[in-house]
Structure formats: structure tokens, C-alpha cells
Design an enzyme around this catalytic site. Sequence first.
Site, PDB file in Angstrom:
ATOM      1  CG  ASP A  62      -0.366  -0.612   2.447  1.00  0.00           C
ATOM      2  OD1 ASP A  62       0.862  -0.566   2.586  1.00  0.00           O
ATOM      3  OD2 ASP A  62      -1.130  -1.126   3.286  1.00  0.00           O
ATOM      4  CG  ASN A 128      -9.178  -2.036  11.745  1.00  0.00           C
ATOM      5  OD1 ASN A 128      -8.214  -2.675  11.310  1.00  0.00           O
ATOM      6  ND2 ASN A 128      -9.638  -0.955  11.153  1.00  0.00           N
ATOM      7  CG  HIS A 130      -6.014  -2.623   8.649  1.00  0.00           C
ATOM      8  ND1 HIS A 130      -6.193  -1.330   9.071  1.00  0.00           N
ATOM      9  CD2 HIS A 130      -4.677  -2.863   8.799  1.00  0.00           C
ATOM     10  CE1 HIS A 130      -5.033  -0.809   9.428  1.00  0.00           C
ATOM     11  NE2 HIS A 130      -4.101  -1.727   9.283  1.00  0.00           N
ATOM     12  CD  GLU A 135      -9.054   0.401   7.610  1.00  0.00           C
ATOM     13  OE1 GLU A 135      -8.946  -0.531   8.423  1.00  0.00           O
ATOM     14  OE2 GLU A 135      -8.478   1.495   7.755  1.00  0.00           O
TER      15      GLU A 135
HETATM   16  C1  F6R Z   1       1.309  -1.593   6.129  1.00  0.00           C
HETATM   17  C2  F6R Z   1       0.026  -2.263   6.189  1.00  0.00           C
HETATM   18  C3  F6R Z   1      -0.788  -2.300   7.444  1.00  0.00           C
HETATM   19  C4  F6R Z   1       0.042  -2.564   8.703  1.00  0.00           C
HETATM   20  C5  F6R Z   1      -0.859  -2.548   9.942  1.00  0.00           C
HETATM   21  C6  F6R Z   1      -0.061  -2.725  11.221  1.00  0.00           C
HETATM   22  O1  F6R Z   1       1.897  -1.700   4.845  1.00  0.00           O
HETATM   23  O2  F6R Z   1      -0.406  -2.757   5.198  1.00  0.00           O
HETATM   24  O3  F6R Z   1      -1.771  -3.300   7.320  1.00  0.00           O
HETATM   25  O4  F6R Z   1       0.670  -3.800   8.596  1.00  0.00           O
HETATM   26  O5  F6R Z   1      -1.546  -1.326  10.009  1.00  0.00           O
HETATM   27  O6  F6R Z   1       0.760  -1.616  11.412  1.00  0.00           O
HETATM   28  P1  F6R Z   1       1.920  -1.634  12.501  1.00  0.00           P
HETATM   29  O7  F6R Z   1       2.916  -2.648  12.041  1.00  0.00           O
HETATM   30  O8  F6R Z   1       2.499  -0.248  12.450  1.00  0.00           O
HETATM   31  O9  F6R Z   1       1.287  -1.995  13.788  1.00  0.00           O
END
Ligand code: F6R
Length: 236
Positions: A62, A128, A130, A135
Site C-alpha cells: 500500500d 481492527n 485490516h 478495512e
Molecule cells: C502496512 C500495512 C498495514 C500494517 C498494519 C499494522 O503496509 O499494510 O496493514 O501492517 O496497520 O501496522 P503496525 O505494524 O504499524 O502496527
Amino acid sequence: MKIIVVKDSAAGGKEAFNVFKEALKKGAKVFGLATGSTPETTYAQIVSSDLDFSDCTSINLDEYVGLAGDDPQSYRYFMNKHLFNHKPFKASYLPDGLAVDEVKELARYDQLIEENPIDLQLLGIGQNGHIGFNEPGSDFTGKTQKIRLTNSTIEANARFFENEDQVPKYAYSMGIGSIMQAKQILLEAYGQTKAQIIEKMVNGPVTPDVPASILQTHPNVVVIIDEAAASLLNLK
Ligand code: F6R
């Protein structure tokens, strides 16, 4: 789902590194990559190793809409800093946060994924549930999309920005359908804040309310979590 519980994220990075090493040894050429805090120890292990990715392609999950690749908050910048500057790949793709034509950008990314089937996909997980920025409520068969981030994701990511208002509201994200096409998936999660969602991902029903729950149906998933993130699982 193979679940490996480690003491902390440093130990998790070492385990994850072994998964990358093994995949490379078996001939993996395309790596799906993630940003965020979670994979930092994994990238640090890769950077300090002699693994060679110069013949491999990477495709990130992303990118924030509206951020240029040289913006320190962009995911391109994160990847350059933590991995690509030290361990170059033959080609490294992320969505273009500044794409003028959104529809074309989504199609370009889907085509890239189609032309470079992902051998190993690295994932973190949002509180959550994702994966990527898909989401709760996202379609399990979805392709690359422009996604409106939920308030909980904006709050969670505000720690990387000066304040919450600066967190972009939209991101381009690989869809769950594409993530599920990867031959192998490696999900990492560390810390108490991930315990509840890890329990739902592993034991809960497979439901779009918890996007990561779809991983229960993938044939080759490795989950690396620390003791805090595993604390609500009844292992053994
Ligand atoms: C990042 C991504 C997100 C993160 C998730 C956890 O490229 O796709 O799904 O993996 O938000 O974020 P952290 O690792 O910062 O807790």
C-alpha cells in the site's frame, strides 16, 4: 496456520528472516512487502545478512494517496530507508501516491501483481483486523483499491505524524483477493494491542468484519507473534 510464538519483536524478526531465507532457497522471486512498525526487525535482519535479492522483485501492499515517494511519511520512503537502500531488488513496486489518474493506477498495480505472482507475502495486522489497508467490511476477493481509512487506523497511524490531522485519509491498497493469491503468507504481530485481534483472526469466524480471518482458509500461512500478542490464545 502455523503459529510461532516468540519472546519479542527482535526474536520475531529472526524467525521471519528464516522464512524469507527458506523461500529464497526454494526459488522465490517475488516478495510482497509491508510497512509499519511490525516488519522493522525483519528488515533489519535482512539488511544485516548476506541474502541477495538483486534478482527478485518486490511489490508493496500500500501507499498513502497524496504523498510523494520522497515524503518522509510515504511508504516508498519507509521502504527505501529500511530495506531497499541497503538491499536492492531488481525492481521494487509501490502504488504511486501522486498518480493523476486513479483508475489507471489501480489497473497498473493489478497488472503488475498478475505479471509477478507473489511467492511470499509479508503482512502486519491492524488492531481492527485490516491487512494491507483493507478495512473491516472489505471484499475477500477484492483487487487494488483506493480506500478511505477508518478513524481507528488514522488514530493508530498518527504516531508517525506530527498530529492526527496530517494522516492522509485515503490509501491505495492491494486487495484481499490478490493477497490470498500469494503462495505463502507470513503475518507478524507484536504487543498487547494486537492480542484481541490475533485471537479473532485465529479462532473467530471467517468474516469480512475481521479481514485477516480469511487467512484461516489459505493453505500456507505462518504467523509469528510475541507472547503479548499471543496472550489471549489458548496454545497448549
Ligand atoms: C502496512 C500495512 C498495514 C500494517 C498494519 C499494522 O503496509 O499494510 O496493514 O501492517 O496497520 O501496522 P503496525 O505494524 O504499524 O502496527
